[in-house]
Design a protein around this motif. Structure first.
Motif, PDB file in Angstrom:
ATOM      1  N   ASN A   4       0.840  -1.186   0.000  1.00  0.00           N
ATOM      2  CA  ASN A   4       0.000   0.000   0.000  1.00  0.00           C
ATOM      3  C   ASN A   4       0.876   1.236   0.000  1.00  0.00           C
ATOM      4  OD1 ASN A   4      -2.664  -1.211   0.269  1.00  0.00           O
ATOM      5  ND2 ASN A   4      -2.006  -1.796   2.305  1.00  0.00           N
ATOM      6  N   TYR A   6       0.634   5.288   1.318  1.00  0.00           N
ATOM      7  CA  TYR A   6      -0.141   6.131   2.218  1.00  0.00           C
ATOM      8  C   TYR A   6       0.239   7.593   2.053  1.00  0.00           C
ATOM      9  CZ  TYR A   6      -1.244   1.792   4.634  1.00  0.00           C
ATOM     10  OH  TYR A   6      -1.688   0.539   4.931  1.00  0.00           O
ATOM     11  N   ASP A  38      -6.416   4.970   8.068  1.00  0.00           N
ATOM     12  CA  ASP A  38      -5.907   3.665   8.468  1.00  0.00           C
ATOM     13  C   ASP A  38      -5.187   3.679   9.807  1.00  0.00           C
ATOM     14  OD1 ASP A  38      -5.751   0.939   7.572  1.00  0.00           O
ATOM     15  OD2 ASP A  38      -3.590   1.228   7.357  1.00  0.00           O
ATOM     16  N   GLY A  64      -2.666   8.634   8.771  1.00  0.00           N
ATOM     17  CA  GLY A  64      -2.326   8.017   7.505  1.00  0.00           C
ATOM     18  C   GLY A  64      -3.554   7.437   6.827  1.00  0.00           C
ATOM     19  N   LYS A  66      -4.791   5.379   2.992  1.00  0.00           N
ATOM     20  CA  LYS A  66      -4.365   4.716   1.753  1.00  0.00           C
ATOM     21  C   LYS A  66      -4.721   5.576   0.549  1.00  0.00           C
ATOM     22  CE  LYS A  66      -5.007   0.148   3.656  1.00  0.00           C
ATOM     23  NZ  LYS A  66      -5.850  -1.041   3.671  1.00  0.00           N
TER      24      LYS A  66
END
Length: 70
Positions: A4, A6, A38, A64, A66
């Protein structure tokens, strides 16, 4: 764990009742305009004093989320 990416933003929450409520207020408000929140990290805690008592708490957070995409 998946791969991912971020983005991190900084928000400040406040509350008269304590730091936990200040954190919750910041996250609740940020979640109204930012998708995929997240995680968070408390980076600073401060407050306002009136007549020898804590009148208000303020907490700075890094949050944070995504980044959408492929």
């Amino acid at each position: 764990m998946s791969d991912n990416v971020y983005r991190v933003i900084e928000v400040v929450g406040s509350a008269a009742t304590g730091t936990d409520d200040a954190i919750r207020n910041a996250i609740a408000r940020a979640s109204q305009t930012v998708n995929h929140l997240d995680w968070f990290e408390v980076t600073e805690t401060r407050g306002h004093i009136e007549d020898g008592r804590i009148a208000h708490f303020q907490v700075t957070l890094k949050v944070g989320f995504k980044i959408e995409g492929s």
